[in-house]
Design an enzyme around this catalytic site. Structure first.
Site, mmCIF file in Angstrom:
data_model
loop_
_atom_site.group_PDB
_atom_site.id
_atom_site.type_symbol
_atom_site.label_atom_id
_atom_site.label_comp_id
_atom_site.label_asym_id
_atom_site.label_seq_id
_atom_site.Cartn_x
_atom_site.Cartn_y
_atom_site.Cartn_z
ATOM 1 N N SER A 121 21.958 53.729 45.020
ATOM 2 C CA SER A 121 21.406 54.960 44.103
ATOM 3 C C SER A 121 22.263 55.114 42.806
ATOM 4 O O SER A 121 22.440 56.541 41.650
ATOM 5 C CB SER A 121 22.013 56.381 45.157
ATOM 6 O OG SER A 121 23.301 55.868 45.767
ATOM 7 N N HIS A 142 14.428 53.395 44.011
ATOM 8 C CA HIS A 142 15.405 54.334 44.306
ATOM 9 C C HIS A 142 14.377 55.434 45.473
ATOM 10 O O HIS A 142 14.370 56.014 44.140
ATOM 11 C CB HIS A 142 16.389 54.351 43.492
ATOM 12 C CG HIS A 142 17.708 55.947 43.742
ATOM 13 N ND1 HIS A 142 17.513 56.974 43.198
ATOM 14 C CD2 HIS A 142 17.695 55.138 45.270
ATOM 15 C CE1 HIS A 142 19.036 57.732 43.887
ATOM 16 N NE2 HIS A 142 18.946 56.751 45.256
ATOM 17 N N GLU A 154 12.739 55.769 41.812
ATOM 18 C CA GLU A 154 13.316 55.461 40.449
ATOM 19 C C GLU A 154 12.986 54.323 40.640
ATOM 20 O O GLU A 154 13.049 53.356 41.636
ATOM 21 C CB GLU A 154 14.509 56.443 39.993
ATOM 22 C CG GLU A 154 14.882 57.176 40.296
ATOM 23 C CD GLU A 154 16.483 57.553 39.522
ATOM 24 O OE1 GLU A 154 16.671 58.945 38.524
ATOM 25 O OE2 GLU A 154 17.099 57.106 40.753
ATOM 26 N N ASN A 192 21.003 60.806 40.033
ATOM 27 C CA ASN A 192 22.125 61.015 40.455
ATOM 28 C C ASN A 192 23.658 60.885 39.046
ATOM 29 O O ASN A 192 23.954 61.643 39.529
ATOM 30 C CB ASN A 192 23.016 59.844 41.235
ATOM 31 C CG ASN A 192 22.385 59.417 42.924
ATOM 32 O OD1 ASN A 192 22.020 61.096 43.399
ATOM 33 N ND2 ASN A 192 21.894 58.765 43.056
#
Length: 297
Positions: A121, A142, A154, A192
């Site tokens: 992540s 991800h 992602e 993130n």
């Protein structure tokens, strides 16, 4: 492309790994699911079965298709069983050293054409790829938590990730029923880099006594139309995972705004890691009813 892939390896028996294994099996792939902990694999098998049964009960998948998907997942404690996988998706602890060690081992085991994908992540795909002799075949994939529900993946290209590998993994994610976004290889990628500072700020808001945890989460849910408050979301993700991502952001971007809140650090030090441990910002432990004494004769 994804239509040429037959076998998907998934490493990690936690919530992310089991969810990814489920997605691959439901999409029609044969799946090798690996973890070094037999207990983790047992829990993962139960989780996959329960999740698929929920989809069946809601009419989102037929009983026959669900049963076939469950039967396509084979669990193993031996990394070598993944040697013939076309793609391996790693979903283990968010530690660069641990991931690089695993990718180096996989590089020596799997066939030459195998693509190695990481569910990291926040950690650099380029640095993970540097532990292998196939950096052009290493990519970030991800998934959001929980993978069977959340619609986004992602995809992150390392410095040497090839166009063919990117196209193959994009097609695979879409075969899983996901919407794909692309990120360059920067700390935290897209989600993130934006989400974790918000969660960290929620901890600062709690830490400095601005409001209670309940009011912070209610304010963000109703005030910004989010399905879950940031503190409850942190518990779902895992406070240790949140802390590790904040450390990656802080180290990689060098900005003090990414410095982890002391309260987040304290909770992790205390073992309050969130739902997976039964306690984080909130408690998830079931209350044991008090035993009533027998009436005296």
């Amino acid at each position: 492309m994804a239509t040429d892939l037959k076998v998907i390896g998934v490493i990690g028996g936690g919530q992310m790994g089991s969810g990814i294994a489920q997605l691959a099996a439901v999409a029609g792939f044969d799946v090798w699911h690996h973890d070094s902990d037999p207990g983790a694999l047992t829990r993962a098998t139960q989780s996959i079965s329960s999740s698929i049964n929920r989809f069946i009960s809601k009419g989102q998948i037929s009983q026959g298709a669900g049963r076939d998907a469950i039967n396509r997942v084979r669990c193993t404690l031996k990394l070598d069983d993944l040697r013939d996988s076309d793609v391996i998706i790693e979903a283990i602890v968010e530690s660069e050293d641990v991931k690089k060690k695993l990718f180096s081992e996989l590089d020596k085991i799997v066939k030459v054409s195998t693509i190695l994908a990481s569910n990291t992540s926040s950690i650099s795909i380029t640095r993970i790829a540097s532990a292998t002799r196939r950096p052009s075949q290493v990519i970030g994939m991800h998934f959001m938590n929980p993978p069977p529900i959340m619609k986004l993946v992602e995809i992150v290209r390392g410095a040497d990730t090839s166009d063919e590998v990117f196209a193959t993994i994009k097609a695979l994610a879409e075969k899983f029923g996901k919407t794909v976004v692309f990120s360059h290889d920067y700390p935290g990628f897209i989600v993130n880099r934006i989400l974790m500072p918000m969660i960290n700020e929620a901890f600062h808001t709690l830490y400095t006594g601005v409001a209670t945890k309940e009011d912070i989460d209610t304010a963000m849910k109703l005030g910004t139309n989010q399905p879950m408050g940031p503190l409850a979301l942190a518990d779902l993700i895992g406070l240790d995972v949140c802390l590790n991502i904040m450390k990656v952001l802080h180290q990689g971007l060098g900005d003090s705004k990414y410095n982890p809140c002391p309260l987040l650090v304290q909770y992790v030090d205390a073992g309050r890691l969130g739902k997976k441990r039964g306690i984080g910002v909130y408690s998830y432990k079931k209350e044991v009813p008090a035993v009533k004494p027998l009436s005296s004769l």
